[in-house]
Design a protein around this motif. Structure first.
Motif, PDB file in Angstrom:
ATOM      1  N   CYS A  92     -70.813  -9.450  31.247  1.00 27.05           N
ATOM      2  CA  CYS A  92     -71.883 -10.068  30.469  1.00 27.05           C
ATOM      3  C   CYS A  92     -73.102 -10.291  31.371  1.00 27.05           C
ATOM      4  O   CYS A  92     -72.975 -10.807  32.481  1.00 27.05           O
ATOM      5  CB  CYS A  92     -71.388 -11.393  29.904  1.00 27.05           C
ATOM      6  SG  CYS A  92     -72.669 -12.306  29.024  1.00 27.05           S
ATOM      7  N   CYS A  95     -73.475 -14.452  31.681  1.00 26.37           N
ATOM      8  CA  CYS A  95     -72.485 -15.349  32.305  1.00 26.37           C
ATOM      9  C   CYS A  95     -71.487 -14.623  33.197  1.00 26.37           C
ATOM     10  O   CYS A  95     -70.721 -15.270  33.909  1.00 26.37           O
ATOM     11  CB  CYS A  95     -71.749 -16.153  31.230  1.00 26.37           C
ATOM     12  SG  CYS A  95     -70.523 -15.176  30.332  1.00 26.37           S
ATOM     13  N   CYS A 123     -71.007 -10.865  26.473  1.00 30.10           N
ATOM     14  CA  CYS A 123     -69.757 -11.360  25.899  1.00 30.10           C
ATOM     15  C   CYS A 123     -70.055 -11.903  24.493  1.00 30.10           C
ATOM     16  O   CYS A 123     -71.193 -12.231  24.165  1.00 30.10           O
ATOM     17  CB  CYS A 123     -69.123 -12.420  26.794  1.00 30.10           C
ATOM     18  SG  CYS A 123     -69.957 -14.008  26.785  1.00 30.10           S
ATOM     19  N   CYS A 126     -71.768 -15.517  24.447  1.00 26.59           N
ATOM     20  CA  CYS A 126     -73.206 -15.549  24.758  1.00 26.59           C
ATOM     21  C   CYS A 126     -74.010 -14.886  23.639  1.00 26.59           C
ATOM     22  O   CYS A 126     -75.085 -15.372  23.276  1.00 26.59           O
ATOM     23  CB  CYS A 126     -73.495 -14.850  26.078  1.00 26.59           C
ATOM     24  SG  CYS A 126     -72.962 -15.778  27.524  1.00 26.59           S
TER      25      CYS A 126
HETATM   26 ZN   LIG Z   1     -71.551 -14.256  28.462  1.00 28.67          ZN
END
Ligand SMILES: [Zn+2]
Length: 175
Positions: A92, A95, A123, A126
């Motif tokens: 991601c 994150c 992800c 997010c």
């Molecule tokens: Zn993420």
């Protein structure tokens, strides 16, 4: 060889200089080898063999052209899900967790382009939180600035998704 997988199986075609060119359907790769236009560099890891009327041939995984062909360079690598996930290593962009979606950094609803520079692996969590917001509105930052990839192996990856491990030395892909 069992006919199972015959139709979907692909073979890496190398130029005479070992530069990767494309991923061919197995059937076409076999024709090139049979006609003497290419040689088998790596056979099937399981040692599968094709039996035709008069010859038997190891099922190829990598073949190489006998004579060099000049390939027009394609400057722009098409954006695909497989290519994008590979560029971002399935992480991601926000994150670092395992990514399973694609996010437009500037949302399309806010004028963002569907381009390598504006798309990142993301992800689900997010992606859901980000929705149609800008990074400045969330106080989020990209872990890496997204760029368009270039180089011959990208032409292959965008078509093949996950490449055969035997192809890696030729594609310059970190194993
Ligand atoms: Zn993420």
């Amino acid at each position: 060889m069992a006919p199972m997988g015959w139709g979907r199986r692909r073979v890496l075609l190398l130029n005479a200089t070992y530069e990767p060119l494309t991923a061919l359907p197995l059937r076409r790769a076999v024709v090139l080898v049979m006609c003497g236009k290419a040689d088998v560099v790596h056979g099937d890891p399981a040692g599968l063999t094709l039996h035709a009327a008069t010859v038997s041939l190891p099922v190829p995984s990598v073949i190489r052209l006998s004579t060099y062909v000049r390939v027009p360079y394609r400057a722009q690598v098409p954006l695909t899900r497989a290519g994008l996930m590979h560029r971002d290593r399935y992480r991601c962009a926000y994150c670092g967790a395992r990514a399973d979606t694609i996010d437009h950094v500037i949302p399309r609803s806010r004028g963002g382009q569907h381009s390598w520079q504006n798309c990142v692996a993301c992800c689900a969590k997010c992606n859901h939180r980000k929705a149609d917001l800008l990074l400045s509105e969330l106080g989020w930052h990209l872990r890496v600035v997204p760029t368009a990839p270039h180089g011959p192996h990208w032409r292959l990856l965008v078509h093949s998704g996950e490449a055969d491990p035997l192809w890696r030395p030729y594609l310059g892909v970190a194993a």
